[in-house]
Structures are given as structure tokens and as C-alpha cells.
Design an enzyme around this catalytic site. Structure first.
Site, PDB file in Angstrom:
ATOM      1  N   LEU A 121      10.757   0.872   7.687  1.00  0.00           N
ATOM      2  CA  LEU A 121      10.473   1.591   5.836  1.00  0.00           C
ATOM      3  C   LEU A 121      10.849   2.978   5.498  1.00  0.00           C
ATOM      4  O   LEU A 121      11.641   3.635   6.704  1.00  0.00           O
ATOM      5  CB  LEU A 121       8.339   1.915   6.726  1.00  0.00           C
ATOM      6  CG  LEU A 121       8.184   2.832   5.005  1.00  0.00           C
ATOM      7  CD1 LEU A 121       7.919   0.837   4.047  1.00  0.00           C
ATOM      8  CD2 LEU A 121       6.687   2.996   5.296  1.00  0.00           C
TER       9      LEU A 121
ATOM     10  N   TYR B  48       1.233  -1.327   0.264  1.00  0.00           N
ATOM     11  CA  TYR B  48       0.027   0.330  -0.341  1.00  0.00           C
ATOM     12  C   TYR B  48       0.930   1.375   0.696  1.00  0.00           C
ATOM     13  O   TYR B  48       2.338   1.436   0.552  1.00  0.00           O
ATOM     14  CB  TYR B  48      -0.877  -0.320   1.093  1.00  0.00           C
ATOM     15  CG  TYR B  48      -0.055   0.044   2.641  1.00  0.00           C
ATOM     16  CD1 TYR B  48       0.457  -0.415   3.176  1.00  0.00           C
ATOM     17  CD2 TYR B  48      -0.781   1.785   3.067  1.00  0.00           C
ATOM     18  CE1 TYR B  48       1.339  -0.797   4.116  1.00  0.00           C
ATOM     19  CE2 TYR B  48      -0.050   1.592   4.160  1.00  0.00           C
ATOM     20  CZ  TYR B  48       0.895   1.184   4.940  1.00  0.00           C
ATOM     21  OH  TYR B  48       1.330   1.524   6.031  1.00  0.00           O
TER      22      TYR B  48
ATOM     23  N   GLU C  77      11.243   2.733  14.790  1.00  0.00           N
ATOM     24  CA  GLU C  77      10.336   3.411  14.084  1.00  0.00           C
ATOM     25  C   GLU C  77       9.088   3.773  15.210  1.00  0.00           C
ATOM     26  O   GLU C  77       8.352   3.380  15.827  1.00  0.00           O
ATOM     27  CB  GLU C  77      10.124   3.624  12.399  1.00  0.00           C
ATOM     28  CG  GLU C  77       9.771   1.890  12.262  1.00  0.00           C
ATOM     29  CD  GLU C  77       9.487   2.009  10.169  1.00  0.00           C
ATOM     30  OE1 GLU C  77       9.331   2.913  10.084  1.00  0.00           O
ATOM     31  OE2 GLU C  77       9.517   1.177  10.121  1.00  0.00           O
TER      32      GLU C  77
ATOM     33  N   LYS D 139       6.201  -2.256   2.334  1.00  0.00           N
ATOM     34  CA  LYS D 139       5.743  -1.230   2.757  1.00  0.00           C
ATOM     35  C   LYS D 139       4.750  -2.576   2.585  1.00  0.00           C
ATOM     36  O   LYS D 139       3.057  -2.210   1.707  1.00  0.00           O
ATOM     37  CB  LYS D 139       4.830  -0.001   1.717  1.00  0.00           C
ATOM     38  CG  LYS D 139       4.109   0.716   2.673  1.00  0.00           C
ATOM     39  CD  LYS D 139       4.520   2.060   2.502  1.00  0.00           C
ATOM     40  CE  LYS D 139       2.890   3.223   3.386  1.00  0.00           C
ATOM     41  NZ  LYS D 139       3.080   2.738   4.704  1.00  0.00           N
TER      42      LYS D 139
HETATM   43  N1  PLP Z   1       7.219   4.299   9.271  1.00  0.00           N
HETATM   44  C1  PLP Z   1       6.258   3.199   9.183  1.00  0.00           C
HETATM   45  C2  PLP Z   1       6.277   2.243   9.569  1.00  0.00           C
HETATM   46  C3  PLP Z   1       5.158   3.721   8.034  1.00  0.00           C
HETATM   47  O1  PLP Z   1       3.736   3.355   8.313  1.00  0.00           O
HETATM   48  C4  PLP Z   1       5.094   4.736   7.757  1.00  0.00           C
HETATM   49  C5  PLP Z   1       4.062   5.287   6.898  1.00  0.00           C
HETATM   50  O2  PLP Z   1       3.001   4.720   6.641  1.00  0.00           O
HETATM   51  C6  PLP Z   1       6.462   6.055   7.989  1.00  0.00           C
HETATM   52  C7  PLP Z   1       7.276   5.249   8.381  1.00  0.00           C
HETATM   53  C8  PLP Z   1       6.339   6.996   7.382  1.00  0.00           C
HETATM   54  O3  PLP Z   1       6.445   6.789   6.183  1.00  0.00           O
HETATM   55  P1  PLP Z   1       6.165   8.220   4.641  1.00  0.00           P
HETATM   56  O4  PLP Z   1       6.412   9.585   5.523  1.00  0.00           O
HETATM   57  O5  PLP Z   1       6.196   8.089   3.125  1.00  0.00           O
HETATM   58  O6  PLP Z   1       4.716   8.337   5.099  1.00  0.00           O
END
Ligand code: PLP
Length: 285
Positions: free
Chosen positions: A205, A33, A180, A148
């Protein structure tokens, strides 16, 4: 007016947007996603989200049913049909619905592609002024967090624990270090003004907002270090913040009930938020 969703080639009212119970996204979480923010009806940092989508599907050998150029057209069309000014577009692609429940990849099955939108005033969110509290939980996820994947049970449990504790996010901990947030990337500003965020790798991620914020900070000659840090380090920091598509840059004012600095969003966090909003508006499509 009812929300419009996109399902496999059609724009339909949300209540009629359906996929099969045999869809592998439903049965195996065999899907990927993305979430892109929308400001003033335009997509934010979408090229970065689509690049990550391509990478994620590649890592699980899932072919996108549309080109990324066509996916962006559909995103834009959905924003338009929903008259969405500010919020997010969610998109998900799965390995589709087979005739049964075989684990191995099915042959000749078209992937499922769905999208829907949600409304959120990201710029004026009250938490942008107050900051959020976070709690810590063990990181229970699988070993390929750089993908993701829609397999989000560990994050569901982490963020439920945060909700019960009255916190806005859960920080996941592994081997004594922060990986994270449940849905955000984590940052600290050390006492000697170094912005620290964990390096990309299979443990986290690669956040699109994280990537943009690191680049924007470096362009301004701010010192950035990509390395893991502990909760003790975060509690001794000048400032703590998280980034994500749906928050942009968001101050963290307490961790497990202990105040970060004076318990208020700090000047560097506020500055990076402003810089990011400026970048978002200037590059929106
Ligand atoms: N880390 C995780 C586990 C996430 O699910 C997300 C966003 O959903 C992020 C970091 C932040 O990523 P982004 O800045 O691309 O939204």
C-alpha cells in the site's frame, strides 16, 4: 454520550448505524477504506488520504457517492459531533447493496458511505517511548495491495499472530523480503545512515505517512533509498521503525525476539517522529 456515526447521508448514534446484509462490502469485501488521524480536533494529512481514496476507488471502477470536498466536510462534522480531540476517522465506501448476490457490478445501485471515529492519544502513546516488538509472517495477500481494499483477512491473521506473540505488529515477508506491516509501512536505517523503505508498487500500500516521512527526510538532506530489504538487513540495521496514520513514526525494537541494535528507539526514529508531528500540526485542517 453515545458516539455518532455517519451512514449514507445521516449522522446517527453508533448503535443505530446499520447497512444491509446484501451490502457488497459485507458479501464480497467490495469496498475501499481510509483512516485519517485527528490531532487537536483537526484532520492530519487528509488531502493525501483523500487522493489515495480516489485512486483506490478508480482502480476498482467504484464511483464515490460524494465529492472528496464533501467527504472532508462530513469527516469534520463527525469529529465535531463526537467532540473528538485525538484519534482517527475511519471511512469506508462500498459498491452498495443489490437485491441479491451477483458477482458482477450491479446497475443503478448507490454506493454505501459510512464513517465513524475512535479515540487515541497518538502523540503520547506509551509505545512511542518504548518501541514495539514485531514478528514476521508470510505475506498471504492478493496481488493488488496498492488498492486500500477492505479485504483484510490476511492482515487480521497476521496481526492476531502478533497479538498472541505479545508483539505490536506483524511484518509480512515475500520472496525473502519485507513487504510491509499488517497496517504500517516498514523502514530501516542502515549502518551508513541511509533510510531504506520498500518502493511503491502493487506489492504494498502506498502509505500516506510513508510518503510524508520520505519527503520530509529528503527536504532535510537525509539519504533515502526506496528498495526492498530482508529481515537479516533489518536485524543488522542501526534503527528500525514503522509509519502509519494511527502511529505516525514508531520505533521497532525487536524482530522475532531478536533485538534491534540496543533494543531502544534510536535518535533518527525519534527525530523523524518529531519532524512528522511538527508537519502534522502545521498542515492539519
Ligand atoms: N500498509 C498497510 C497494509 C496498511 O494497512 C497501512 C495503514 O493502514 C499502512 C501501510 C500505512 O498507511 P498510512 O500511512 O497511509 O496509514
Amino acid at each position: 454520550m453515545e458516539q455518532i456515526a455517519y451512514v449514507n447521508g445521516s449522522f446517527v448514534p453508533l448503535s443505530e448505524a446499520k447497512v444491509s446484509i446484501l451490502d457488497r462490502g459485507f458479501l464480497f469485501a467490495d469496498g475501499i477504506y481510509e483512516v485519517a488521524a485527528v490531532l487537536d480536533g483537526k484532520l492530519i494529512d487528509n488531502a493525501s488520504h483523500l487522493a489515495r481514496l480516489e485512486r483506490s476507488v478508480g482502480e476498482i471502477e467504484l464511483a464515490l457517492p460524494e465529492t472528496t470536498a464533501r467527504i472532508e466536510e462530513i469527516q469534520k462534522e463527525l469529529v465535531k459531533r463526537n467532540n473528538l480531540a485525538n484519534g482517527m476517522v475511519y471511512l469506508e465506501v462500498t459498491r452498495g447493496a443489490d437485491t441479491g448476490r451477483d458477482f458482477a457490478f450491479p446497475k443503478n445501485v448507490k454506493p454505501t458511505l459510512i464513517m465513524f471515529t475512535s479515540t487515541k492519544d497518538i502523540i503520547n502513546a506509551p509505545s512511542a517511548k518504548t518501541g514495539i516488538n514485531v514478528i514476521t509472517v508470510p505475506d498471504l495477500r492478493w496481488a493488488r495491495r496498492d488498492i486500500k481494499s477492505v479485504a483484510l483477512l490476511a492482515q487480521v491473521l497476521a496481526k492476531q499472530a502478533a497479538a498472541v506473540a505479545g508483539a505490536g505488529e506483524a511484518w509480512m515477508i515475500e520472496d525473502g523480503k519485507v513487504t510491509e506491516g499488517g497496517s504500517s509501512s516498514c523502514f530501516i536505517l542502515t549502518q551508513d545512515d541511509v533510510i531504506v523503505t520498500r518502493q511503491n508498487g502493487s506489492e504494498i500500500l502506498p502509505g500516506c505517512t510513508r510518503k510524508a516521512v520520505v519527503a520530509l527526510a529528503e527536504e532535510r538532506q537525509l539519504r533515502v533509498e526506496e528498495r526492498a530489504f530482508s529481515i537479516e538487513e533489518a536485524l543488522a540495521a542501526k534503527e528500525v521503525f514503522v509509519t502509519s496514520a494511527s502511529l505516525f513514526v514508531q520505533a521497532v525494537v525487536s524482530i522475532d525476539g531478536k533485538k534491534v541494535a540496543d533494543g531502544k528507539p534510536g535518535p533518527m526514529t525519534n527525530r523523524l517522529r518529531e519532524i512528522y508531528v511538527e508537519f502534522a500540526k502545521a498542515t492539519a485542517v
